[in-house]
Design an enzyme around this catalytic site. Structure first.
Site, PDB file in Angstrom:
ATOM      1  N   VAL A   1       0.898  -1.066   0.012  1.00 29.07           N
ATOM      2  CA  VAL A   1      -0.001  -0.069   0.003  1.00 29.07           C
ATOM      3  C   VAL A   1       0.845   1.313  -0.112  1.00 29.07           C
ATOM      4  O   VAL A   1       0.582   2.351  -0.573  1.00 29.07           O
ATOM      5  CB  VAL A   1      -0.891   0.012   1.207  1.00 29.07           C
ATOM      6  CG1 VAL A   1      -1.733   1.214   1.106  1.00 29.07           C
ATOM      7  CG2 VAL A   1      -1.924  -1.240   1.146  1.00 29.07           C
TER       8      VAL A   1
ATOM      9  N   ALA B   1      -7.144  19.466  -5.225  1.00 29.01           N
ATOM     10  CA  ALA B   1      -6.736  20.082  -4.112  1.00 29.01           C
ATOM     11  C   ALA B   1      -6.330  21.376  -3.997  1.00 29.01           C
ATOM     12  O   ALA B   1      -6.640  21.978  -3.073  1.00 29.01           O
ATOM     13  CB  ALA B   1      -5.888  19.082  -3.586  1.00 29.01           C
TER      14      ALA B   1
ATOM     15  N   ALA C   1       9.857   5.834   6.126  1.00 29.47           N
ATOM     16  CA  ALA C   1      10.451   4.891   7.206  1.00 29.47           C
ATOM     17  C   ALA C   1      10.310   3.574   6.738  1.00 29.47           C
ATOM     18  O   ALA C   1       8.967   3.211   6.287  1.00 29.47           O
ATOM     19  CB  ALA C   1      10.097   5.225   8.609  1.00 29.47           C
TER      20      ALA C   1
ATOM     21  N   VAL D   1     -11.125   0.444   5.646  1.00 27.20           N
ATOM     22  CA  VAL D   1     -12.427  -0.594   5.360  1.00 27.20           C
ATOM     23  C   VAL D   1     -12.684  -0.501   3.807  1.00 27.20           C
ATOM     24  O   VAL D   1     -12.948   0.398   3.385  1.00 27.20           O
ATOM     25  CB  VAL D   1     -13.540   0.143   6.082  1.00 27.20           C
ATOM     26  CG1 VAL D   1     -14.954  -0.758   6.115  1.00 27.20           C
ATOM     27  CG2 VAL D   1     -13.255   0.284   7.555  1.00 27.20           C
TER      28      VAL D   1
ATOM     29  N   GLY E   1     -11.185  -0.796   1.180  1.00 30.14           N
ATOM     30  CA  GLY E   1     -10.216  -0.579  -0.018  1.00 30.14           C
ATOM     31  C   GLY E   1     -10.529   0.726  -0.718  1.00 30.14           C
ATOM     32  O   GLY E   1     -10.429   1.651   0.033  1.00 30.14           O
TER      33      GLY E   1
ATOM     34  N   GLY F   1      -2.886 -15.506  -5.411  1.00 27.54           N
ATOM     35  CA  GLY F   1      -2.468 -14.200  -4.719  1.00 27.54           C
ATOM     36  C   GLY F   1      -3.749 -13.585  -4.030  1.00 27.54           C
ATOM     37  O   GLY F   1      -3.621 -12.605  -3.484  1.00 27.54           O
TER      38      GLY F   1
ATOM     39  N   GLU G   1      -3.298 -15.312   1.787  1.00 25.44           N
ATOM     40  CA  GLU G   1      -1.839 -15.385   2.144  1.00 25.44           C
ATOM     41  C   GLU G   1      -1.619 -16.575   2.539  1.00 25.44           C
ATOM     42  O   GLU G   1      -2.299 -17.332   2.609  1.00 25.44           O
ATOM     43  CB  GLU G   1      -1.844 -14.418   3.326  1.00 25.44           C
ATOM     44  CG  GLU G   1      -2.248 -12.966   2.948  1.00 25.44           C
ATOM     45  CD  GLU G   1      -1.739 -11.969   4.161  1.00 25.44           C
ATOM     46  OE1 GLU G   1      -0.860 -11.930   4.861  1.00 25.44           O
ATOM     47  OE2 GLU G   1      -2.635 -10.893   4.277  1.00 25.44           O
TER      48      GLU G   1
ATOM     49  N   LYS H   1     -12.913  -4.520  10.394  1.00 23.89           N
ATOM     50  CA  LYS H   1     -13.600  -3.490   9.495  1.00 23.89           C
ATOM     51  C   LYS H   1     -14.949  -3.247   9.978  1.00 23.89           C
ATOM     52  O   LYS H   1     -15.477  -2.194  10.200  1.00 23.89           O
ATOM     53  CB  LYS H   1     -13.766  -4.071   8.086  1.00 23.89           C
ATOM     54  CG  LYS H   1     -12.201  -4.074   7.555  1.00 23.89           C
ATOM     55  CD  LYS H   1     -12.287  -4.957   6.142  1.00 23.89           C
ATOM     56  CE  LYS H   1     -10.858  -5.082   5.629  1.00 23.89           C
ATOM     57  NZ  LYS H   1     -10.754  -6.118   4.584  1.00 23.89           N
TER      58      LYS H   1
ATOM     59  N   GLY I   1      -5.632  -4.450  -2.545  1.00 25.77           N
ATOM     60  CA  GLY I   1      -4.803  -3.971  -3.832  1.00 25.77           C
ATOM     61  C   GLY I   1      -4.074  -2.911  -3.637  1.00 25.77           C
ATOM     62  O   GLY I   1      -4.697  -2.001  -2.690  1.00 25.77           O
TER      63      GLY I   1
END
Lengths: 434, 434
Positions: free
Chosen positions: B14, B33, B43, B132, B134, B187, B190, B205, B302
């Protein structure tokens, strides 16, 4: 905090619904908004009727101009419909420095650019969640929820009347005329259903969605509009047999050469969610380059669903009343100085798949001639089937791969001159929504 | 205006997607925006790998605590997952007066109350659209789009892995184990699929959705959770024959006595849109007292869909950075001083319809005995069918009308003691979503 003071233009179906939501859910709304939203005045045609609805709680006038000039009112909610008196009152409200909420798609589709420019100049907000797809928060989804995306296309069932009629035609096998009469009897269609069945109402809404999606001015006059009045029952049945359903879609797509903006009946694959939106419900499918396809579904009309969106706009506004304009979401999703002048494409340049149906003499060579004309026009056929009609005739149905509408129309013009072709060619667009 | 400076915790799936969206769609986002959103530092665990992704454009550190304390950073985006290190860094970011965007449902479901309280005390924003469903803007829909409504209930397919498995089991007729293996190969699941198939991810969620819908604190520990690992292929087939499909649903409902909060497989009528959400897609249906039922559909996971929501939160925040807190939408939809302490109901007090399957000896009187026990427990039967199994046995399937789960469980306990009952009774819930 003190309550926000709202004036209503109109206390009809949606105005009455807005009154019902603001009074019925006052506590729940205040739990969220942090302050109360109070209707202090309404302008109506029938004062007696309005009094029966709201009692003596608020000021009632028949003078809309006086209401929008009332210095006590901070937000004007326009729910009278039409685009003449509504336009005058909304423009005056903006000049008076008032924020405006409206459910009026005809007004915004026809005068939106002027209204938004005036609002921008005056530093006031204009919100219109209720103008598109009733209770579905579709304006917010495009303007804010999908803001990270290049929107690629959207396709929506944004007129409940026509969707109800098409559902009836498919499920019960009735004619357009019969389904329309049923819709009128059940209150899903008005006595004069022209705006709905000819696609004008859907085009008003689509025009607004296209502006929000692509950052272009409102351009209702450039929308292509085709209604459902000429749809034959047999095409609905053929479509079903081929695995498709026919829906009246509003479609807008970004293509390298410009933007497609069109309302018309279309065959869509029966397994798509959009194909399964039945009755008077609305749904909009939106494809963004990052998020992929998303879909939003709900009631597209009715007093309370539409009022749900009016009040959502009021709550948003309430939060931002005292904030600098820079803290607000731009009225049309894009900053006013970042609007694009991307052209709207002519229909000849639009790309789609096509369903063709024609009646021919049933003799050898007919199919070869038709296939030759289509191939010469660069049109490739995905599937075909033939159905005998009496002794000497047959109906032929073609489904094409994607082609330019100009090419398909030239091919149809040639086919129409063939001596063995006994009918006008019926041409419908096919949208795969993928 | 000058760009907003963002620090990323994590550059994995992500995090990498967020980088891709912010750089790939920088122009389109700025058009909306009104200013640019710039990642200035990240990080990460693997600095080399991060450098290959983002080049030398930004500062890369392995010290998340240093990043959240960097005075140059205005918004921290937490995308490392888990609820230990993420919790420490998010809390420190808030203490440092930074706004936080997170996609971390486990973190918020388990520590949300603490995090939201700290954010409120510090006057910073915490946004979690990506946590929640995606790419679906469902948090915004509930928090803002449906703000005029008393939310009555919501039901969602909010875990793509399990929906993919259930789709495969239905369409291809394979067992749970086979479908899970396929999902892992493709995929969609997991290597350790426990959190998904046991319903824990969906419950994380759902816990957040319930807070947004009803204005209650986050109460993951009170959620009822049942996964799909024990679902038998034959129940999916029976359900289909009865006109239903089985989906793993997260359901939360407001009832007079309290709030239902539960994740479990459920039969839903096949004609509902939610029943037709296939593969790894997500969808949430929400019913409000004014708007009626609405539905939101899209990719629930995704890199890019999730990043689409992360960036939508960043754009919202960007607008409100310099605004007073009163201009912001409350973190959990309701004002902090207007939260309710409505109790979460125990499962025995939950109301649902039920599907029961059991194997019995095939002899006279069996059905009468079963029907008597159900009737004595106050459970009314909607439909029943019986299927012979070998020479002397039969499978009986009941669909009940709505009943209390405590009553159905007491009836099952009695049935289980009958000498002619040859199997454990399979009990699944049926949700009509109307």
């Amino acid at each position: 905090m003190r309550p926000v003071k709202v004036g209503l233009l109109g206390l009809g179906v949606v105005g009455g619904g807005t009154w019902a939501v603001l009074t019925g859910n006052a506590e729940e709304i205040a739990r969220r908004a942090g302050r109360r939203i109070e209707v202090v005045a309404a302008a109506v045609r029938d004062i007696e009727k309005a009094r029966r609805l709201v009692g003596d709680a608020i000021a009632i006038t028949s003078d809309g101009m006086a209401l929008v000039r009332d210095p006590d009112i901070e937000i004007v909610v326009e729910l009278i419909g039409g685009d003449t008196q509504a336009f005058e009152w909304v423009m005056e409200a903006i000049r008076q420095g008032k924020h405006v909420v409206t459910a009026n798609k005809a007004l915004l589709a026809r005068h939106g650019n002027e209204i938004f420019a005036a609002a921008h100049a005056q530093g006031v907000m204009v919100a219109f969640e209720a103008a598109v797809a009733g209770g579905i928060p579709i304006v917010k989804a495009i303007r804010e929820g999908l803001t990270a995306n290049h929107i690629q296309w959207l396709a929506g069932i944004i007129n409940g009347t026509t969707n109800f009629i098409l559902s009836e035609m498919r499920v019960r096998g009735v004619s357009f005329e019969q389904a329309l009469a049923d819709a009128q009897r059940l209150g899903y269609a008005e006595a004069d259903p022209t705006f709905d069945i000819e696609g004008v109402d859907a085009a008003h809404k689509l025009t607004l969605l296209a502006s929000l999606a692509f950052g272009i001015p409102v351009q209702f006059d450039k929308a292509y509009i085709e209604g459902i009045a000429n749809l034959a029952q047999e095409d609905i049945a053929h479509a079903e047999r081929l695995g498709y359903r026919i829906k009246l879609l509003g479609i807008t797509k970004r293509r390298p050469e410009g933007i497609e903006l069109r309302v018309h009946p279309a065959l869509i694959p029966a397994e798509r969610l959009l194909a399964n939106v039945e009755g008077a419900m609305n749904a909009v499918m939106i494809s963004g380059d990052m998020v992929g396809a998303t879909l939003y579904y709900g009631q597209g009309a009715g007093a309370l669903p539409t009022a749900s969106s009016v009040v959502a706009d009021l709550v948003d506004m309430t939060r931002l009343l005292a904030a600098d304009p820079e803290h607000r979401v731009p009225l049309l999703a894009f900053q006013p100085d970042a609007m694009a002048d991307t052209p709207i494409l002519a229909m000849a340049a639009v790309s789609s798949s096509y369903y063709l149906r024609l009646r021919v003499e049933d003799r050898p060579g007919v199919l070869a001639d038709l296939a030759r004309i289509l191939a010469d026009s660069g049109i490739s056929i995905g599937s075909m089937f033939q159905e005998p009609h009496g002794e000497n005739a047959a109906d032929i149905i073609f489904l094409s791969h994607e082609a330019l509408e100009g090419d398909i129309d030239r091919a149809i013009a040639k086919i129409q001159t063939l001596s063995f072709v006994k009918s006008k060619v019926t041409r419908l667009r096919v949208e795969h929504l993928s």
